[in-house]
Design an enzyme around this catalytic site. Sequence first.
Site, mmCIF file in Angstrom:
data_model
loop_
_atom_site.group_PDB
_atom_site.id
_atom_site.type_symbol
_atom_site.label_atom_id
_atom_site.label_comp_id
_atom_site.label_asym_id
_atom_site.label_seq_id
_atom_site.Cartn_x
_atom_site.Cartn_y
_atom_site.Cartn_z
ATOM 1 N N GLU A 1 36.908 43.105 41.180
ATOM 2 C CA GLU A 1 36.868 41.718 41.650
ATOM 3 C C GLU A 1 35.467 41.113 41.499
ATOM 4 O O GLU A 1 34.939 40.502 42.432
ATOM 5 C CB GLU A 1 37.317 41.633 43.116
ATOM 6 C CG GLU A 1 38.694 42.235 43.356
ATOM 7 C CD GLU A 1 39.219 41.995 44.780
ATOM 8 O OE1 GLU A 1 38.409 41.715 45.666
ATOM 9 O OE2 GLU A 1 40.444 42.068 44.972
ATOM 10 N N GLU B 1 46.425 45.340 43.579
ATOM 11 C CA GLU B 1 46.401 45.573 45.027
ATOM 12 C C GLU B 1 47.197 44.471 45.695
ATOM 13 O O GLU B 1 47.180 43.332 45.237
ATOM 14 C CB GLU B 1 44.964 45.523 45.585
ATOM 15 C CG GLU B 1 44.041 46.578 45.046
ATOM 16 C CD GLU B 1 42.608 46.408 45.561
ATOM 17 O OE1 GLU B 1 42.399 45.846 46.644
ATOM 18 O OE2 GLU B 1 41.696 46.826 44.829
#
Length: 277
Positions: free
Chosen positions: A128, A275
């Site tokens: 990320e 996720e």
Amino acid sequence: MPPPAAALAWLSIATIAVAAVAVAIVSSSVGGIGVNWGTQMSHPMLPTTVVRMLKANGISQVKLFDGDAWTVGALAGTGIEVVLAIPNDQLARMSSSYDNAKKWVKENVTRYDHDGGVNIKYVAVGNEPFLKSYNGSFLRTTFPALKNVQKALDEAGVGNRIKTTVPLNADVYSSPDDDPVPSAGNFRSDICELMVQIVRFLRDHNAPFVANIYPFLSLYQNHGFPVAFAFFDGGGPTIDDKGAHYTNVFDANYDTLAWSLKKAGVPNMPIIVGEVV
Ligand SMILES: *[C@@H]1O[C@H](CO)[C@@H](O)[C@H](O)[C@H]1NC(C)=O
Ligand SMILES: *[C@@H]1O[C@H](CO)[C@@H](O)[C@H](O)[C@H]1NC(C)=O
């Protein structure tokens, strides 16, 4: 709805190793079951124990957050598909020198690439890295690192089987506040050009887009977020968008990404949900 871009989606259904490991069981209607296996845990467990739990639960895919040799080694001979990661703090090193990327691939990928070794499928370059709260710290290093690592995989002769990608938080795309439907979605304006370059690079290397989507963080972090919209069983507000009917934030978010990819010129890119919380 844009053409379904899903090749493999991982949805969170439960958490194993209660309070012990950042391991979330993820399941999929499309491509199988995967687990995120982090090493920050309140009750550290031996990698061999975790691997036994994975096998006992029929988990065939695992995503790691680095290339810790003890952890990776424990997966040898299991056939479990592995996503290995290069942490954000290594991106500058990987971007500044192709030689560093080559060494990383040699020490963390090719040494395991043999019969009875580790079944590495993807290398996650960063985690990320474009998260808004990182203030742009990894904007200049991520793409060059991605290119160096893929090139090193190609040169090592494994690039046709092992692909690089960049797991990104869902905050890299959104729909405008005044038109909050998936079809109005696009990549965040401050990184849009960079995202277009990255997704075209991924497409050219047959690599998937990995997105982390968090319906429950939406719920807990936004006052007034409609509770039912965070769940899959409907009963809450819905969004109607060009004939598509959304009953939950996950689907709406996923299609916002699919539309963003379409606008970037890569409408058929496989999406992996890395996720879900
Ligand atoms: C391989 O990965 C490990 C764990 O992430 C890291 O500490 C090490 O520096 C990497 N090796 C190279 C040569 O970059
Ligand atoms: C980003 O900026 C905010 C506000 O200036 C600061 O509080 C935060 O520590 C910064 N984060 C990083 C990762 O630099």
